[in-house]
Write a protein that holds these residues in place. Structure first.
Motif, PDB file in Angstrom:
ATOM      1  N   ALA A 170     -68.045   6.502  16.676  1.00  0.00           N
ATOM      2  CA  ALA A 170     -66.685   6.373  16.143  1.00  0.00           C
ATOM      3  C   ALA A 170     -65.662   7.131  16.985  1.00  0.00           C
ATOM      4  N   LYS A 173     -62.156   5.777  19.013  1.00  0.00           N
ATOM      5  CA  LYS A 173     -61.658   4.506  18.491  1.00  0.00           C
ATOM      6  C   LYS A 173     -60.243   4.683  17.932  1.00  0.00           C
ATOM      7  N   HIS A 185     -59.629   8.489  16.845  1.00  0.00           N
ATOM      8  CA  HIS A 185     -60.552   9.205  15.963  1.00  0.00           C
ATOM      9  C   HIS A 185     -61.466  10.129  16.753  1.00  0.00           C
ATOM     10  N   GLY A 187     -64.406  11.286  15.469  1.00  0.00           N
ATOM     11  CA  GLY A 187     -65.808  11.068  15.123  1.00  0.00           C
ATOM     12  C   GLY A 187     -66.326  11.844  13.929  1.00  0.00           C
ATOM     13  N   THR A 207     -61.138   3.582   4.371  1.00  0.00           N
ATOM     14  CA  THR A 207     -60.107   3.298   5.372  1.00  0.00           C
ATOM     15  C   THR A 207     -58.712   3.181   4.761  1.00  0.00           C
ATOM     16  N   PHE A 215     -64.113   0.565  13.110  1.00  0.00           N
ATOM     17  CA  PHE A 215     -65.275   1.076  13.834  1.00  0.00           C
ATOM     18  C   PHE A 215     -66.367   0.004  13.901  1.00  0.00           C
ATOM     19  N   GLU A 217     -68.594  -0.656  15.984  1.00  0.00           N
ATOM     20  CA  GLU A 217     -69.898  -0.182  16.442  1.00  0.00           C
ATOM     21  C   GLU A 217     -70.626   0.603  15.356  1.00  0.00           C
ATOM     22  N   VAL A 218     -69.900   0.967  14.299  1.00  0.00           N
ATOM     23  CA  VAL A 218     -70.470   1.761  13.207  1.00  0.00           C
ATOM     24  C   VAL A 218     -70.616   0.933  11.933  1.00  0.00           C
TER      25      VAL A 218
END
Length: 250
Positions: A170, A173, A185, A187, A207, A215, A217-218
């Motif tokens: 995270a 991003k 961010h 993380g 959020t 995110f 990727e998360v």
């Protein structure tokens, strides 16, 4: 609903006394990451549902008193799923409602909303939701408030409330804060909420009013697609995020 979003944003700015800003996301990466306890987690996200009071389903508080606000089936059930909602009445005033508990009787069959008709979640319980009035972006567990892009809902048996996690995927991003400012961010996330569907190594990232996926990727909404997370022991960071979440910070 999208047509009234801009009006809600204005109201949100007036209601939120303490607001996240780009400077809130500037913690450095942990220098001792390899020494930290790690976990494999999978993530979903949740945000604040916003709607105009209307329909025939009453919003009732946990003490049994009517709020004077109403919802249609999908709005009621979406608010129950997300746990918090901004409801605007006919006079233009907004009330922040927060999930309080499940009552004994159902106000609505959430399967009647096409969006949830085939859901594998415990949709039936959503129709029994009773509410409480809240402020800011709503309430988490204990004495915590929800903070956009910081709060995560967790299973306390796996991740105790008050834990700070660092998720490298995270970091870096771009996020869009509720006031329209962009931030990058760092993380770090704070375990300040929970939910009926949050079990074992599942986390849910809050959020705020942002409905997109900040995110990718998360947040994959797939229990088989996990990311690495590290439990932070740096007391400076832990205290800072705990202080940000305490309701007395309003």
């Amino acid at each position: 609903m999208k047509g009234i979003l801009s009006g809600f944003l204005v109201v949100v700015h007036l209601m939120v006394i303490s607001q996240t800003s780009p400077t809130d996301f500037l913690f450095p990466a942990p220098p001792n990451q390899k020494e930290l306890t790690s976990q494999k987690l999978w993530s979903t996200q949740y945000y604040i549902h916003q709607f105009q009071s209307g329909g025939k389903i009453p919003i009732v508080y946990a003490d049994g008193k009517p709020s004077g606000l109403f919802a249609d089936t999908c709005d009621f059930c979406m608010a129950s799923l997300e746990g918090t909602a901004f409801v605007k009445d006919s006079s233009g005033n907004s009330t922040i409602i927060n999930f309080a508990k499940s009552g004994d009787s159902s106000f609505v069959n959430c399967r009647a909303c096409k969006r949830f008709a085939a859901s594998k979640l415990n949709v039936e319980s959503w129709g029994r939701t009773l509410w409480s009035k809240s402020q800011g972006f709503g309430d988490g567990v204990k004495n915590y408030r929800l903070v956009p892009f910081r709060t995560i809902a967790v299973d306390k048996e796996v991740i105790p409330y008050g834990t700070v996690l660092y998720i490298p995927a995270a970091r870096g991003k771009k996020i869009l804060l509720p006031d329209g400012e962009e931030a990058v961010h760092d993380g770090y996330f704070f375990a300040g909420d929970t939910g009926g569907a949050i079990k074992k190594n599942h986390i849910d990232i809050f959020t705020g009013i942002y409905e997109g996926n900040p995110f990718p990727e998360v947040i994959k909404s797939n229990e088989n697609k996990t990311v690495d997370a590290f439990i932070i022991t740096d007391q400076t960071i832990v205290d800072a995020l705990a202080g940000l979440h305490l309701k007395k910070a309003f």
